[in-house]
Design an enzyme around this catalytic site. Structure first.
Site, PDB file in Angstrom:
ATOM      1  N   SER A 132      31.886 134.572   0.353  1.00  0.00           N
ATOM      2  CA  SER A 132      30.625 134.841  -0.351  1.00  0.00           C
ATOM      3  C   SER A 132      30.892 134.977  -1.839  1.00  0.00           C
ATOM      4  CB  SER A 132      29.975 136.126   0.153  1.00  0.00           C
ATOM      5  OG  SER A 132      28.878 136.463  -0.696  1.00  0.00           O
ATOM      6  N   TYR A 145      30.770 144.937   1.729  1.00  0.00           N
ATOM      7  CA  TYR A 145      30.606 143.518   2.072  1.00  0.00           C
ATOM      8  C   TYR A 145      31.434 142.648   1.129  1.00  0.00           C
ATOM      9  CZ  TYR A 145      28.288 138.970   2.377  1.00  0.00           C
ATOM     10  OH  TYR A 145      28.026 137.630   2.501  1.00  0.00           O
TER      11      TYR A 145
END
Ligand code: NAI
Length: 245
Positions: A132, A145
Protein backbone atom coordinates in the site's frame (compact mmCIF):
# COMPACT_ATOMS: atom_id res chain seq x y z
CA UNK A 1 -2.73 -23.58 -16.88
CA UNK A 2 -0.80 -22.69 -13.75
CA UNK A 3 -2.45 -22.94 -10.36
CA UNK A 4 -2.90 -19.50 -8.83
CA UNK A 5 -3.82 -18.96 -5.18
CA UNK A 6 -5.44 -15.54 -4.66
CA UNK A 7 -6.03 -14.49 -1.06
CA UNK A 8 -8.81 -12.04 -0.25
CA UNK A 9 -10.59 -12.97 -3.48
CA UNK A 10 -14.14 -12.41 -2.22
CA UNK A 11 -14.20 -8.72 -3.22
CA UNK A 12 -12.27 -5.74 -4.54
CA UNK A 13 -8.81 -6.24 -6.03
CA UNK A 14 -8.77 -9.98 -5.27
CA UNK A 15 -12.08 -10.63 -7.03
CA UNK A 16 -11.02 -8.51 -10.04
CA UNK A 17 -7.76 -10.47 -10.20
CA UNK A 18 -9.65 -13.77 -10.10
CA UNK A 19 -11.87 -12.70 -13.00
CA UNK A 20 -8.92 -11.51 -15.05
CA UNK A 21 -6.82 -14.63 -14.46
CA UNK A 22 -9.79 -16.92 -15.17
CA UNK A 23 -10.07 -15.22 -18.56
CA UNK A 24 -6.38 -16.03 -19.16
CA UNK A 25 -6.92 -19.73 -18.43
CA UNK A 26 -5.46 -20.00 -14.93
CA UNK A 27 -6.62 -22.69 -12.50
CA UNK A 28 -7.78 -20.74 -9.48
CA UNK A 29 -7.78 -21.47 -5.78
CA UNK A 30 -9.60 -18.58 -4.16
CA UNK A 31 -9.35 -17.62 -0.54
CA UNK A 32 -11.67 -15.35 1.39
CA UNK A 33 -13.14 -14.85 4.79
CA UNK A 34 -16.73 -14.32 3.73
CA UNK A 35 -17.98 -17.70 2.46
CA UNK A 36 -21.06 -16.40 0.62
CA UNK A 37 -19.30 -13.75 -1.42
CA UNK A 38 -16.34 -16.02 -2.08
CA UNK A 39 -18.60 -18.79 -3.37
CA UNK A 40 -20.12 -16.35 -5.87
CA UNK A 41 -16.69 -15.33 -7.20
CA UNK A 42 -15.59 -18.96 -7.35
CA UNK A 43 -18.71 -19.94 -9.27
CA UNK A 44 -18.18 -17.11 -11.78
CA UNK A 45 -14.50 -17.93 -12.35
CA UNK A 46 -14.44 -21.73 -12.05
CA UNK A 47 -12.19 -21.47 -9.00
CA UNK A 48 -12.11 -23.57 -5.84
CA UNK A 49 -13.18 -21.62 -2.75
CA UNK A 50 -11.33 -21.92 0.58
CA UNK A 51 -12.66 -19.94 3.53
CA UNK A 52 -9.98 -19.31 6.17
CA UNK A 53 -9.55 -16.62 8.83
CA UNK A 54 -6.07 -15.12 8.56
CA UNK A 55 -6.15 -13.08 11.77
CA UNK A 56 -3.75 -15.55 13.45
CA UNK A 57 -0.56 -17.27 12.23
CA UNK A 58 -2.11 -20.74 11.98
CA UNK A 59 -4.63 -19.66 9.30
CA UNK A 60 -2.02 -19.13 6.58
CA UNK A 61 -0.41 -22.51 7.15
CA UNK A 62 -3.82 -24.22 7.06
CA UNK A 63 -4.67 -22.34 3.85
CA UNK A 64 -1.42 -23.38 2.15
CA UNK A 65 -2.01 -27.02 3.08
CA UNK A 66 -5.61 -26.92 1.85
CA UNK A 67 -4.62 -25.25 -1.44
CA UNK A 68 -2.00 -27.90 -2.22
CA UNK A 69 -4.51 -30.59 -1.25
CA UNK A 70 -7.22 -29.39 -3.65
CA UNK A 71 -4.98 -28.35 -6.57
CA UNK A 72 -1.93 -30.63 -6.27
CA UNK A 73 0.45 -27.67 -6.28
CA UNK A 74 0.51 -23.87 -6.21
CA UNK A 75 2.52 -22.13 -8.96
CA UNK A 76 1.52 -18.56 -8.19
CA UNK A 77 0.69 -16.80 -4.94
CA UNK A 78 -1.20 -13.51 -5.12
CA UNK A 79 -1.05 -12.32 -1.51
CA UNK A 80 -3.82 -9.74 -1.46
CA UNK A 81 -5.95 -10.20 1.67
CA UNK A 82 -5.61 -7.22 3.94
CA UNK A 83 -7.39 -5.15 6.52
CA UNK A 84 -7.03 -1.53 7.49
CA UNK A 85 -9.29 1.08 9.04
CA UNK A 86 -7.41 0.91 12.33
CA UNK A 87 -8.55 4.19 13.94
CA UNK A 88 -6.59 6.36 16.38
CA UNK A 89 -3.67 4.43 17.87
CA UNK A 90 -4.59 4.94 21.56
CA UNK A 91 -8.04 3.51 20.83
CA UNK A 92 -6.62 0.25 19.46
CA UNK A 93 -6.38 -2.79 21.71
CA UNK A 94 -3.35 -5.06 21.65
CA UNK A 95 -5.52 -7.76 20.12
CA UNK A 96 -6.50 -5.43 17.26
CA UNK A 97 -2.86 -4.56 16.61
CA UNK A 98 -2.04 -8.26 16.51
CA UNK A 99 -4.89 -8.93 14.11
CA UNK A 100 -3.86 -6.25 11.62
CA UNK A 101 -0.25 -7.44 11.65
CA UNK A 102 -1.37 -11.09 11.35
CA UNK A 103 -3.59 -10.49 8.29
CA UNK A 104 -1.32 -8.04 6.49
CA UNK A 105 2.17 -9.23 7.32
CA UNK A 106 2.48 -12.54 9.19
CA UNK A 107 0.03 -14.39 6.91
CA UNK A 108 1.85 -13.41 3.68
CA UNK A 109 5.15 -14.54 5.26
CA UNK A 110 3.69 -17.82 6.51
CA UNK A 111 1.98 -18.55 3.17
CA UNK A 112 5.26 -17.93 1.39
CA UNK A 113 7.18 -20.13 3.80
CA UNK A 114 4.70 -22.96 3.25
CA UNK A 115 4.59 -22.69 -0.55
CA UNK A 116 8.27 -21.96 -1.30
CA UNK A 117 9.67 -25.52 -0.98
CA UNK A 118 7.34 -26.77 -3.73
CA UNK A 119 8.11 -23.85 -6.03
CA UNK A 120 11.86 -24.23 -5.47
CA UNK A 121 11.68 -27.96 -6.17
CA UNK A 122 9.91 -27.25 -9.48
CA UNK A 123 12.23 -24.35 -10.31
CA UNK A 124 9.27 -22.19 -11.17
CA UNK A 125 6.95 -19.88 -9.27
CA UNK A 126 5.58 -16.39 -8.89
CA UNK A 127 5.02 -14.46 -5.68
CA UNK A 128 3.01 -11.25 -5.95
CA UNK A 129 2.30 -9.15 -2.86
CA UNK A 130 -0.18 -6.30 -2.49
CA UNK A 131 1.36 -3.50 -0.45
CA UNK A 132 0.00 0.00 0.00
CA UNK A 133 1.10 3.52 -0.70
CA UNK A 134 0.19 4.19 2.96
CA UNK A 135 3.55 2.63 3.84
CA UNK A 136 5.27 5.56 2.13
CA UNK A 137 2.96 8.54 2.39
CA UNK A 138 1.68 7.76 5.84
CA UNK A 139 -2.06 7.96 6.53
CA UNK A 140 -3.59 9.39 9.70
CA UNK A 141 -5.22 6.74 11.91
CA UNK A 142 -3.63 3.95 9.88
CA UNK A 143 -0.26 3.73 11.65
CA UNK A 144 -0.42 -0.01 12.29
CA UNK A 145 -1.78 -0.71 8.80
CA UNK A 146 1.01 1.37 7.24
CA UNK A 147 3.61 -0.39 9.38
CA UNK A 148 2.35 -3.82 8.33
CA UNK A 149 2.37 -2.83 4.64
CA UNK A 150 5.89 -1.41 4.94
CA UNK A 151 6.81 -4.80 6.35
CA UNK A 152 5.39 -6.56 3.29
CA UNK A 153 7.43 -4.31 1.03
CA UNK A 154 10.66 -5.01 2.91
CA UNK A 155 9.91 -8.72 3.03
CA UNK A 156 9.35 -8.95 -0.71
CA UNK A 157 12.31 -6.77 -1.63
CA UNK A 158 14.60 -8.97 0.46
CA UNK A 159 13.09 -12.25 -0.71
CA UNK A 160 13.76 -11.13 -4.27
CA UNK A 161 17.53 -11.13 -3.55
CA UNK A 162 17.32 -14.45 -1.75
CA UNK A 163 15.53 -16.09 -4.69
CA UNK A 164 17.66 -14.61 -7.48
CA UNK A 165 18.58 -17.28 -10.01
CA UNK A 166 16.02 -19.82 -8.77
CA UNK A 167 13.45 -19.25 -11.53
CA UNK A 168 11.01 -17.70 -9.06
CA UNK A 169 9.76 -14.13 -9.48
CA UNK A 170 8.85 -11.78 -6.65
CA UNK A 171 6.82 -8.59 -7.23
CA UNK A 172 5.02 -6.00 -5.16
CA UNK A 173 2.08 -3.95 -6.37
CA UNK A 174 1.64 -0.77 -4.35
CA UNK A 175 -1.90 0.60 -4.91
CA UNK A 176 -2.86 4.16 -4.14
CA UNK A 177 -6.59 4.69 -3.83
CA UNK A 178 -8.69 1.91 -5.31
CA UNK A 179 -12.49 1.88 -5.58
CA UNK A 180 -13.27 -1.21 -3.44
CA UNK A 181 -15.32 -1.92 -0.29
CA UNK A 182 -12.06 -1.41 1.64
CA UNK A 183 -11.95 2.19 0.50
CA UNK A 184 -15.71 2.76 0.63
CA UNK A 185 -15.72 1.97 4.36
CA UNK A 186 -13.96 5.25 4.97
CA UNK A 187 -16.16 8.27 5.58
CA UNK A 188 -17.12 10.73 2.89
CA UNK A 189 -14.91 13.60 4.20
CA UNK A 190 -11.95 11.23 4.14
CA UNK A 191 -12.67 10.15 0.57
CA UNK A 192 -13.31 13.72 -0.59
CA UNK A 193 -9.79 14.70 0.50
CA UNK A 194 -8.28 12.12 -1.85
CA UNK A 195 -7.91 12.05 -5.63
CA UNK A 196 -10.20 9.95 -7.79
CA UNK A 197 -9.68 6.24 -7.08
CA UNK A 198 -8.52 3.79 -9.74
CA UNK A 199 -10.65 0.74 -10.56
CA UNK A 200 -9.72 -2.63 -9.00
CA UNK A 201 -9.47 -3.96 -12.57
CA UNK A 202 -6.52 -1.61 -13.13
CA UNK A 203 -4.64 -3.19 -10.24
CA UNK A 204 -5.67 -6.69 -11.43
CA UNK A 205 -4.12 -5.97 -14.84
CA UNK A 206 -0.82 -5.02 -13.17
CA UNK A 207 -0.91 -8.23 -11.11
CA UNK A 208 -1.51 -10.31 -14.24
CA UNK A 209 1.42 -8.65 -15.99
CA UNK A 210 3.67 -9.40 -13.01
CA UNK A 211 2.68 -13.06 -13.17
CA UNK A 212 3.16 -13.32 -16.93
CA UNK A 213 6.54 -11.57 -17.17
CA UNK A 214 7.92 -12.84 -13.84
CA UNK A 215 10.07 -9.75 -13.88
CA UNK A 216 10.99 -8.46 -10.46
CA UNK A 217 9.18 -5.18 -10.21
CA UNK A 218 7.43 -2.88 -7.85
CA UNK A 219 4.55 -1.05 -9.41
CA UNK A 220 2.45 1.84 -8.22
CA UNK A 221 -0.72 2.04 -10.34
CA UNK A 222 -2.43 5.29 -11.12
CA UNK A 223 -1.75 8.80 -9.96
CA UNK A 224 0.42 7.83 -6.99
CA UNK A 225 3.24 6.93 -9.34
CA UNK A 226 3.91 10.65 -9.51
CA UNK A 227 4.66 11.37 -5.83
CA UNK A 228 6.52 8.05 -5.55
CA UNK A 229 8.86 9.22 -8.30
CA UNK A 230 9.11 12.68 -6.79
CA UNK A 231 10.15 11.17 -3.50
CA UNK A 232 13.32 9.95 -5.17
CA UNK A 233 14.23 13.15 -6.98
CA UNK A 234 12.83 15.85 -4.70
CA UNK A 235 12.04 14.83 -1.12
CA UNK A 236 10.71 18.25 -0.16
CA UNK A 237 8.29 18.36 -3.09
CA UNK A 238 7.19 14.89 -2.17
CA UNK A 239 6.51 15.92 1.41
CA UNK A 240 4.51 18.87 0.16
CA UNK A 241 2.37 16.57 -1.99
CA UNK A 242 2.10 13.85 0.62
CA UNK A 243 0.78 16.35 3.14
CA UNK A 244 -2.13 16.99 0.79
CA UNK A 245 -3.22 13.39 0.27
P1 NAI B 1 -11.57 -5.55 0.14
O1 NAI B 1 -12.05 -5.17 1.48
O2 NAI B 1 -12.52 -5.58 -1.00
O3 NAI B 1 -10.83 -6.96 0.21
C1 NAI B 1 -10.07 -7.38 1.31
C2 NAI B 1 -9.98 -8.89 1.31
O4 NAI B 1 -9.19 -9.31 2.43
C3 NAI B 1 -11.34 -9.55 1.44
O5 NAI B 1 -11.44 -10.60 0.52
C4 NAI B 1 -11.34 -10.09 2.86
O6 NAI B 1 -12.05 -11.30 2.97
C5 NAI B 1 -9.85 -10.33 3.12
N1 NAI B 1 -9.61 -10.28 4.56
C6 NAI B 1 -9.67 -9.20 5.40
N2 NAI B 1 -9.48 -9.58 6.68
C7 NAI B 1 -9.28 -10.94 6.64
C8 NAI B 1 -9.04 -11.93 7.64
N3 NAI B 1 -8.98 -11.63 8.95
N4 NAI B 1 -8.90 -13.22 7.25
C9 NAI B 1 -8.99 -13.54 5.95
N5 NAI B 1 -9.21 -12.66 4.97
C10 NAI B 1 -9.36 -11.38 5.30
O7 NAI B 1 -10.38 -4.54 -0.16
P2 NAI B 1 -9.35 -4.31 -1.37
O8 NAI B 1 -9.24 -2.86 -1.55
O9 NAI B 1 -9.64 -5.16 -2.53
O10 NAI B 1 -8.00 -4.80 -0.65
C11 NAI B 1 -7.11 -5.73 -1.21
C12 NAI B 1 -5.69 -5.38 -0.79
O11 NAI B 1 -5.36 -4.10 -1.34
C13 NAI B 1 -5.51 -5.24 0.73
O12 NAI B 1 -4.30 -5.86 1.10
C14 NAI B 1 -5.43 -3.75 0.94
O13 NAI B 1 -4.65 -3.43 2.07
C15 NAI B 1 -4.75 -3.30 -0.35
N6 NAI B 1 -4.92 -1.89 -0.67
C16 NAI B 1 -6.16 -1.33 -0.93
C17 NAI B 1 -6.28 0.02 -1.23
C18 NAI B 1 -7.61 0.66 -1.51
O14 NAI B 1 -7.65 1.91 -1.63
N7 NAI B 1 -8.69 -0.07 -1.65
C19 NAI B 1 -5.10 0.89 -1.28
C20 NAI B 1 -3.86 0.23 -1.02
C21 NAI B 1 -3.79 -1.12 -0.72
Amino acid sequence: GSVVLVTGASSGIGAATAHRLAGAGARLVLHGRDADRLTAVAAATGGTALTVDLSGPAGARALARAAVEVAGQVDVLVSNAGRGWCGPLPAMTGAQVGEVVAVNLVSPIELTRALLPGMLARGHGRLVYVGSIAARTGVAEEAVYAASKAGVDGFAESLRFELAGTGLGVSVVVPGVVATPFFARRGRPYRRSLPRPVAPETVAAVIERMIVTGRAERHVPGWLAVPAALRVVAPSAYRWLAARF
